[in-house]
Design a protein around this motif. Structure first.
Motif, mmCIF file in Angstrom:
data_model
loop_
_atom_site.group_PDB
_atom_site.id
_atom_site.type_symbol
_atom_site.label_atom_id
_atom_site.label_comp_id
_atom_site.label_asym_id
_atom_site.label_seq_id
_atom_site.Cartn_x
_atom_site.Cartn_y
_atom_site.Cartn_z
ATOM 1 N N LEU A 1 2.071 1.798 -3.482
ATOM 2 C CA LEU A 1 1.003 2.346 -4.321
ATOM 3 C C LEU A 1 0.991 3.874 -4.232
ATOM 4 O O LEU A 1 0.818 4.569 -5.240
ATOM 5 C CB LEU A 1 -0.352 1.775 -3.882
ATOM 6 N N GLY A 2 1.192 4.395 -3.030
ATOM 7 C CA GLY A 2 1.260 5.844 -2.854
ATOM 8 C C GLY A 2 2.479 6.445 -3.529
ATOM 9 O O GLY A 2 2.408 7.540 -4.101
ATOM 10 N N MET B 1 0.826 -1.208 0.000
ATOM 11 C CA MET B 1 0.000 0.000 0.000
ATOM 12 C C MET B 1 0.863 1.263 0.000
ATOM 13 O O MET B 1 0.508 2.273 -0.611
ATOM 14 C CB MET B 1 -0.940 -0.009 1.206
ATOM 15 N N SER B 2 1.996 1.210 0.682
ATOM 16 C CA SER B 2 2.924 2.355 0.670
ATOM 17 C C SER B 2 3.498 2.566 -0.726
ATOM 18 O O SER B 2 3.605 3.703 -1.209
ATOM 19 C CB SER B 2 4.061 2.127 1.679
ATOM 20 N N SER C 1 -3.773 4.369 -0.953
ATOM 21 C CA SER C 1 -2.584 4.082 -0.145
ATOM 22 C C SER C 1 -2.748 4.594 1.276
ATOM 23 O O SER C 1 -2.610 3.838 2.248
ATOM 24 C CB SER C 1 -1.361 4.742 -0.798
ATOM 25 N N LEU D 1 6.229 7.786 2.143
ATOM 26 C CA LEU D 1 5.701 6.481 1.763
ATOM 27 C C LEU D 1 6.785 5.535 1.255
ATOM 28 O O LEU D 1 6.725 4.329 1.491
ATOM 29 C CB LEU D 1 4.602 6.650 0.717
#
Length: 386
Positions: free
Chosen positions: A277-278, A274-275, A304, A365
């Motif tokens: 993705l950011g 998810m990080s 994210s 991120l």
């Protein structure tokens, strides 16, 4: 180990979810309204980062005080009380438009919102079934972000000037009080509750604590400074409303996916994904300033940012018994609050240059993704179970 009387078995979800949804609409509108309305009340917009930080500082203070209140008066009454306090803080702001009063109001609001979050999260997470916890938290996050998304359109409907926006927000908060006020059944049953000492806290998942901390840094900055950054980028109020809604809508859309993935893979690895993705979302903004592309990139950023907290809090609670859930959610909220209080102040330095806020998110991120990737390779620590 200190023991209190509080709630052990999971209760119904209608009251907390219904109240949360309406609260989220009001909160979403309020968070975007504050930095945009400062000019109409002749308050320097440069003060926005301080208002954001003092709110999250209040969240931090509140996160340390909520547990005994819930233990004493129960989830339902606590929910009503914290919503009422929040409504009062909103009423104060347009009546006394000066920096000092607004700082105090936002500090008190942060403490009240801390109570709302701990009440709802513990209400929904109490119970020993991990799948049920993940399902309930998914519903919670979807309601929270869905309501917050709708709240962004208050900018277009009620505007950002004068008393009317604040009155609309107060009405919504009062509506949020109605479910817990009139429906007295459904809160968790009361049994033994245990607080955590330093030894127990030290055994909580470190990636979970870091995940909540980073979530606070990113979310506090999004709510506190993103509207201002978009205005500096010459975006109209209508576009700002759409872009903020895109961030939160992205966060809402990712929740069912996160809930499903969290049951099938390492949550620490999921935090890394998810990080990343950011990081990818911020990379997009470096190549073009096209409006539609920006909408897409900010929606990915929302996915994210809004995924980190629910993954982290379920990671923290995975091996905990129900009698530790309130204590754990309070600790996770404390970690989130530390990040939220410091994030806007750190990010404020990046606002001096174009795309600076995107640089801030990229750095935060990417660092988080690297940490989580390394942490996912380590053996899972033994965590307190009962």
């Amino acid at each position: 180990m200190i023991q209190n009387t509080t709630c052990r078995k999971g209760g119904g979800i209608f009251v907390p979810v219904a109240g949360l949804t309406v609260f989220a609409i009001a909160s979403g509108y309020l968070m975007s309204l504050i930095p945009l309305s400062m000019g109409s009340f002749k308050i320097d917009s440069g003060f926005a980062s301080w208002l954001a930080s003092i709110f999250y500082f209040g969240l931090l203070i509140g996160s340390m005080m909520i547990e005994p209140i819930i233990a004493k008066i129960g989830h339902r009454i606590a929910f009503i009380m914290f919503l009422a306090i929040l409504a009062i803080t909103v009423a104060i702001m347009p009546l006394f438009p000066n920096k000092e009063v607004w700082l105090f109001a936002r500090l008190l609001a942060g403490m009240a919102v801390a109570g709302i979050f701990v009440v709802i999260e513990s209400w929904l997470l109490i119970g020993d079934d991990k799948k049920e916890r993940a399902k309930r938290l998914g519903i919670y996050m979807t309601s929270l972000y869905g309501g917050t998304t709708i709240g962004q359109f208050g900018i277009n409907i009620f505007g950002i000037n004068g008393f009317e926006p604040f009155i609309a927000i107060i009405v919504l908060i009062l509506l949020a009080i109605l479910p817990p006020l009139f429906i007295k059944q459904g809160q968790p049953n009361c049994e033994e509750h245990r607080t955590m000492g330093f030894k127990q806290i030290s055994r909580l998942s470190k990636p979970a604590i870091i995940g909540c901390l980073v979530s606070g840094v990113v979310m506090g900055t999004i709510y506190g400074l993103m509207p201002l950054a978009l205005r500096k980028a010459d975006m109209s109020n209508d576009k700002i409303g759409v872009l903020m809604a895109a961030i939160i809508l992205g966060g809402m859309m990712i929740q069912p996916i996160v809930s499903a993935l969290s049951l099938k893979m390492s949550k620490t690895l999921l935090l890394a994904m998810m990080s990343l993705l950011g990081v990818f979302a911020m990379g997009i903004t470096y190549f073009t300033n096209d409006y539609l592309t920006t909408v897409f990139a900010l929606a990915l950023l929302g996915m994210s940012a809004f995924a980190l907290y629910p993954i982290a809090i379920t990671l923290a609670c995975d091996e905990l018994g129900s009698n530790f859930i309130i204590a754990a959610t309070q600790i996770m909220l404390f970690s989130y609050s530390v990040g939220s209080a410091t994030g806007p102040l750190l990010a404020n330095k990046f606002l001096v240059k174009a795309n600076g806020l995107m640089d801030f998110f990229f750095i935060v991120l990417l660092s988080t993704a690297i940490y989580m990737l390394f942490a996912s390779l380590k053996k899972k620590p033994q965590i307190l179970a009962s």
